[in-house]
Design a protein around this motif. Structure first.
Motif, mmCIF file in Angstrom:
data_model
loop_
_atom_site.group_PDB
_atom_site.id
_atom_site.type_symbol
_atom_site.label_atom_id
_atom_site.label_comp_id
_atom_site.label_asym_id
_atom_site.label_seq_id
_atom_site.Cartn_x
_atom_site.Cartn_y
_atom_site.Cartn_z
ATOM 1 N N LYS A 1 -6.116 1.251 0.629
ATOM 2 C CA LYS A 1 -5.270 2.446 0.613
ATOM 3 C C LYS A 1 -3.827 2.087 0.919
ATOM 4 O O LYS A 1 -2.891 2.620 0.298
ATOM 5 C CB LYS A 1 -5.798 3.454 1.634
ATOM 6 N N LEU B 1 -0.293 7.954 3.918
ATOM 7 C CA LEU B 1 0.095 6.571 3.645
ATOM 8 C C LEU B 1 0.830 5.959 4.834
ATOM 9 O O LEU B 1 0.644 4.785 5.155
ATOM 10 C CB LEU B 1 0.953 6.512 2.388
ATOM 11 N N SER C 1 -2.340 -0.576 0.215
ATOM 12 C CA SER C 1 -1.730 -1.334 -0.881
ATOM 13 C C SER C 1 -0.973 -0.443 -1.851
ATOM 14 O O SER C 1 -0.173 -0.928 -2.655
ATOM 15 C CB SER C 1 -2.805 -2.128 -1.634
ATOM 16 N N GLU C 2 -1.185 0.860 -1.781
ATOM 17 C CA GLU C 2 -0.435 1.777 -2.623
ATOM 18 C C GLU C 2 1.045 1.796 -2.262
ATOM 19 O O GLU C 2 1.888 2.164 -3.080
ATOM 20 C CB GLU C 2 -1.015 3.184 -2.508
#
Length: 285
Positions: free
Chosen positions: A39, A244, A41-42
């Motif tokens: 997640k 994020l 890595s977004e």
């Protein structure tokens, strides 16, 4: 010459046990952590570093890791004393004290936090004596350390007790008969055998403190840049629907914690091997 046959194990099933262990660890640990990293890595590495190096995030990391290290170190010292007392001596109330050691395991963390905040507040039973003398505990980083000491002590005591029970009192008597002082007996004879277990207890207490939330937020004051811990900052981002950002901070915490725990485990492995080598040299004819 045929190779010697290995004797069959009393309880076979290594392959099946290993398979179940790997599946269980994957479901409980590896897959959730892998999903967390995936997640994050977004965002990309640059954005993760930008979020993690913000002023508020760095302050929260300093408070979290600093308080956890201090609390674990304090517990390592006093946990050793408590474990030694419970193993080596008989005294009235021993069973009661032994039961109280496990109380932080059973007590809900929120209850522990409220109790500690009430005790150490300015009008509390303890705080009313400390604050007039210039020592403010509640709603400061000192309060965080107090809470982490409270929840981490059982890990050290319960790790050390079986190891201390295995040390024969005759070893201390032999060292004393050879002219060693009490301090020399402890540091030269007893501590090398206890040290690997002491490191294990320190690691467990440190790991528990890093992720502690419930008992800390009630006594910390939760002031950004002063007494805010990283778990609270992550929760704050989740409440703001910044998934994020929370994930990025969690991944950074995971990476730093992994490196620190790996270093401690390597030190523990080195200490255990060194002690084993010293014992082998001592008994070699």
């Amino acid at each position: 010459m045929p190779a010697p046959r290995k004797s069959p194990r009393v309880l076979p099933g290594f392959g099946l046990g290993l398979g179940y262990s790997l599946v269980y660890l994957s479901l409980v640990v590896l897959i959730p952590l892998g999903a967390l990293v995936l997640k994050s890595s977004e965002l990309g590495l640059a954005e993760i570093i930008h979020i993690a190096t913000g002023e508020r995030a760095l302050a929260a990391m300093r408070v979290t890791f600093g308080a956890s290290l201090i609390a674990a170190a304090v517990n390592a010292v006093f946990g050793l004393i408590v474990a030694w007392m419970l193993v080596r001596y008989d005294f009235p109330g021993k069973r009661l004290i032994d039961s109280l050691v496990d109380l932080p395991f059973a007590l809900p963390t929120a209850v522990a936090g409220i109790t500690l905040a009430t005790l150490y507040a300015g009008n509390g039973w303890v705080g009313r004596w400390l604050e007039p003398n210039g020592l403010k505990v509640a709603y400061t980083p000192i309060g965080i350390v107090v809470a982490l000491i409270f929840i981490g002590l059982p890990f050290v005591v319960r790790t050390l007790q079986p190891v201390i029970e295995d040390i024969e009192p005759e070893i201390e008597e032999a060292a004393a008969s050879l002219g060693a002082s009490r301090w020399q007996t402890f540091f030269k004879v007893l501590l090398p055998g206890i040290f690997p277990a002491l490191l294990t207890g320190f690691t467990l207490a440190f790991s528990r403190a890093l992720g502690e939330y419930g008992s800390v937020i009630f006594i910390a004051g939760n002031m950004p840049l002063i007494s805010e811990i990283m778990p609270l900052l992550i929760i704050s981002k989740l409440e703001q629907y910044d998934l994020l950002g929370a994930t990025a901070l969690a991944v950074v915490m995971l990476a730093i914690s992994f490196v620190l725990l790996l270093a401690i485990n390597l030190l523990q492995w080195w200490a255990a091997n060194r002690h084993r080598g010293e014992v082998t040299e001592a008994v070699r004819p």
